[in-house]
Design a protein around this motif. Sequence first.
Motif, PDB file in Angstrom:
ATOM      1  N   GLY A  10      -6.850  -0.454  -1.610  1.00 38.13           N
ATOM      2  CA  GLY A  10      -6.246  -0.373  -0.286  1.00 38.13           C
ATOM      3  C   GLY A  10      -6.548   0.940   0.411  1.00 38.13           C
ATOM      4  N   LEU A  11      -6.518   2.035  -0.343  1.00 38.17           N
ATOM      5  CA  LEU A  11      -6.852   3.350   0.220  1.00 38.17           C
ATOM      6  C   LEU A  11      -8.331   3.426   0.588  1.00 38.17           C
ATOM      7  N   ARG A  12      -9.184   2.926  -0.300  1.00 34.84           N
ATOM      8  CA  ARG A  12     -10.638   2.994  -0.102  1.00 34.84           C
ATOM      9  C   ARG A  12     -11.096   2.214   1.131  1.00 34.84           C
ATOM     10  N   VAL A  13     -10.505   1.050   1.378  1.00 35.35           N
ATOM     11  CA  VAL A  13     -10.950   0.216   2.505  1.00 35.35           C
ATOM     12  C   VAL A  13     -10.140   0.449   3.781  1.00 35.35           C
ATOM     13  N   GLY A  14      -9.207   1.393   3.738  1.00 30.31           N
ATOM     14  CA  GLY A  14      -8.448   1.729   4.929  1.00 30.31           C
ATOM     15  C   GLY A  14      -7.334   0.779   5.290  1.00 30.31           C
ATOM     16  N   ARG A  15      -6.854   0.003   4.335  1.00 29.70           N
ATOM     17  CA  ARG A  15      -5.718  -0.897   4.578  1.00 29.70           C
ATOM     18  C   ARG A  15      -4.395  -0.204   4.250  1.00 29.70           C
ATOM     19  N   LEU A  16      -4.453   0.754   3.320  1.00 30.51           N
ATOM     20  CA  LEU A  16      -3.286   1.543   2.927  1.00 30.51           C
ATOM     21  C   LEU A  16      -3.584   3.014   3.166  1.00 30.51           C
ATOM     22  N   GLY A  17      -2.535   3.771   3.385  1.00 30.77           N
ATOM     23  CA  GLY A  17      -2.657   5.209   3.528  1.00 30.77           C
ATOM     24  C   GLY A  17      -1.498   5.880   2.820  1.00 30.77           C
ATOM     25  N   LEU A  18      -1.597   7.172   2.652  1.00 30.80           N
ATOM     26  CA  LEU A  18      -0.533   7.953   2.030  1.00 30.80           C
ATOM     27  C   LEU A  18       0.016   8.950   3.033  1.00 30.80           C
ATOM     28  N   GLU A  19       1.317   8.983   3.139  1.00 34.20           N
ATOM     29  CA  GLU A  19       2.023  10.003   3.903  1.00 34.20           C
ATOM     30  C   GLU A  19       2.932  10.691   2.908  1.00 34.20           C
ATOM     31  N   GLY A  20       2.455  11.792   2.337  1.00 37.45           N
ATOM     32  CA  GLY A  20       3.175  12.431   1.233  1.00 37.45           C
ATOM     33  C   GLY A  20       3.118  11.513   0.032  1.00 37.45           C
ATOM     34  N   THR A  21       4.276  11.069  -0.424  1.00 34.21           N
ATOM     35  CA  THR A  21       4.331  10.134  -1.555  1.00 34.21           C
ATOM     36  C   THR A  21       4.697   8.728  -1.106  1.00 34.21           C
ATOM     37  N   THR A  22       4.502   8.473   0.168  1.00 30.83           N
ATOM     38  CA  THR A  22       4.827   7.159   0.727  1.00 30.83           C
ATOM     39  C   THR A  22       3.546   6.395   1.020  1.00 30.83           C
ATOM     40  N   LEU A  23       3.497   5.181   0.542  1.00 34.03           N
ATOM     41  CA  LEU A  23       2.367   4.295   0.772  1.00 34.03           C
ATOM     42  C   LEU A  23       2.631   3.524   2.059  1.00 34.03           C
ATOM     43  N   VAL A  24       1.698   3.581   2.998  1.00 37.56           N
ATOM     44  CA  VAL A  24       1.886   2.930   4.299  1.00 37.56           C
ATOM     45  C   VAL A  24       0.749   1.950   4.575  1.00 37.56           C
ATOM     46  N   ALA A  25       1.084   0.897   5.300  1.00 36.26           N
ATOM     47  CA  ALA A  25       0.067  -0.051   5.755  1.00 36.26           C
ATOM     48  C   ALA A  25      -0.560   0.522   7.018  1.00 36.26           C
ATOM     49  N   LEU A  26      -1.879   0.641   7.021  1.00 35.52           N
ATOM     50  CA  LEU A  26      -2.578   1.201   8.181  1.00 35.52           C
ATOM     51  C   LEU A  26      -2.958   0.134   9.195  1.00 35.52           C
ATOM     52  N   LYS A  27      -2.989  -1.102   8.738  1.00 36.87           N
ATOM     53  CA  LYS A  27      -3.332  -2.212   9.634  1.00 36.87           C
ATOM     54  C   LYS A  27      -2.355  -3.353   9.391  1.00 36.87           C
ATOM     55  N   ARG A  28      -2.090  -4.067  10.439  1.00 35.85           N
ATOM     56  CA  ARG A  28      -1.180  -5.212  10.347  1.00 35.85           C
ATOM     57  C   ARG A  28      -1.791  -6.267   9.421  1.00 35.85           C
ATOM     58  N   PRO A  29      -1.002  -6.802   8.495  1.00 34.73           N
ATOM     59  CA  PRO A  29      -1.542  -7.860   7.626  1.00 34.73           C
ATOM     60  C   PRO A  29      -1.734  -9.159   8.405  1.00 34.73           C
ATOM     61  N   LYS A  30      -2.636  -9.962   7.909  1.00 35.68           N
ATOM     62  CA  LYS A  30      -2.883 -11.257   8.547  1.00 35.68           C
ATOM     63  C   LYS A  30      -1.691 -12.179   8.325  1.00 35.68           C
ATOM     64  N   GLN A  31      -1.447 -13.009   9.304  1.00 36.79           N
ATOM     65  CA  GLN A  31      -0.413 -14.032   9.169  1.00 36.79           C
ATOM     66  C   GLN A  31      -0.991 -15.193   8.361  1.00 36.79           C
ATOM     67  N   SER A  32      -0.182 -15.751   7.496  1.00 42.14           N
ATOM     68  CA  SER A  32      -0.670 -16.883   6.701  1.00 42.14           C
ATOM     69  C   SER A  32      -0.886 -18.095   7.602  1.00 42.14           C
ATOM     70  N   THR A  33      -1.802 -18.945   7.164  1.00 40.65           N
ATOM     71  CA  THR A  33      -2.099 -20.170   7.901  1.00 40.65           C
ATOM     72  C   THR A  33      -1.913 -21.358   6.970  1.00 40.65           C
ATOM     73  N   LYS A  34      -1.882 -22.525   7.532  1.00 41.38           N
ATOM     74  CA  LYS A  34      -1.709 -23.737   6.727  1.00 41.38           C
ATOM     75  C   LYS A  34      -2.861 -23.953   5.756  1.00 41.38           C
ATOM     76  N   GLY A  35      -4.012 -23.361   6.031  1.00 39.96           N
ATOM     77  CA  GLY A  35      -5.162 -23.503   5.151  1.00 39.96           C
ATOM     78  C   GLY A  35      -5.073 -22.667   3.886  1.00 39.96           C
TER      79      GLY A  35
END
Length: 167
Positions: free
Chosen positions: A107-132
């Motif tokens: 997640g850190l490597r691909v830029g989906r997660l980030g660190l703010e101190g010792t807090t793990l944060v989502a850097l991008k909104r996750p996709k919404q699930s679909t019926k597929g």
Amino acid sequence: MSGFEALPPAIPRRSPEAVALFNAVLTSELLVNACWSKAQSGTTGLDWPAAFLILPLTLHPPTRESLPRDRRITLARWAVRQTDLLADMNFRVANMAQPTKRAIRRGLRVGRLGLEGTTLVALKRPKQSTKGWPDELQQSIKAARFCGQWFNVTDTHMAYELLGIGG
């Protein structure tokens, strides 16, 4: 030299089933969903130690299926009612430590997660699930989001205590 070279230690191999189920793409997206959900209903992302609870709560089918549908039910209330289910949670958290670490690194490597101190944060909104999407994937993502919200009202150290981890 005697002609005999020391062989490097063998690299432990994961079973194909574990590789498929605990692949870093899936597991990091579960963490992204938990972090995003926590931040949307609170103030920040997920404490680093709390991240190690997300996969055991969301990937273990009986645990995932037992999670409440009512957001008003607290982790404490749920845990008190799930003593049999949580009997091996200490083992599951320990067993999922390496997949969790791989998920965080990915997640850190691909830029989906980030660190703010010792807090793990989502850097991008996750996709919404679909019926597929397969049902199990939809349920795991929903569970990750639900668990992320629990950490807005439950301190991480208390969550570990309630789940019987480390005691």
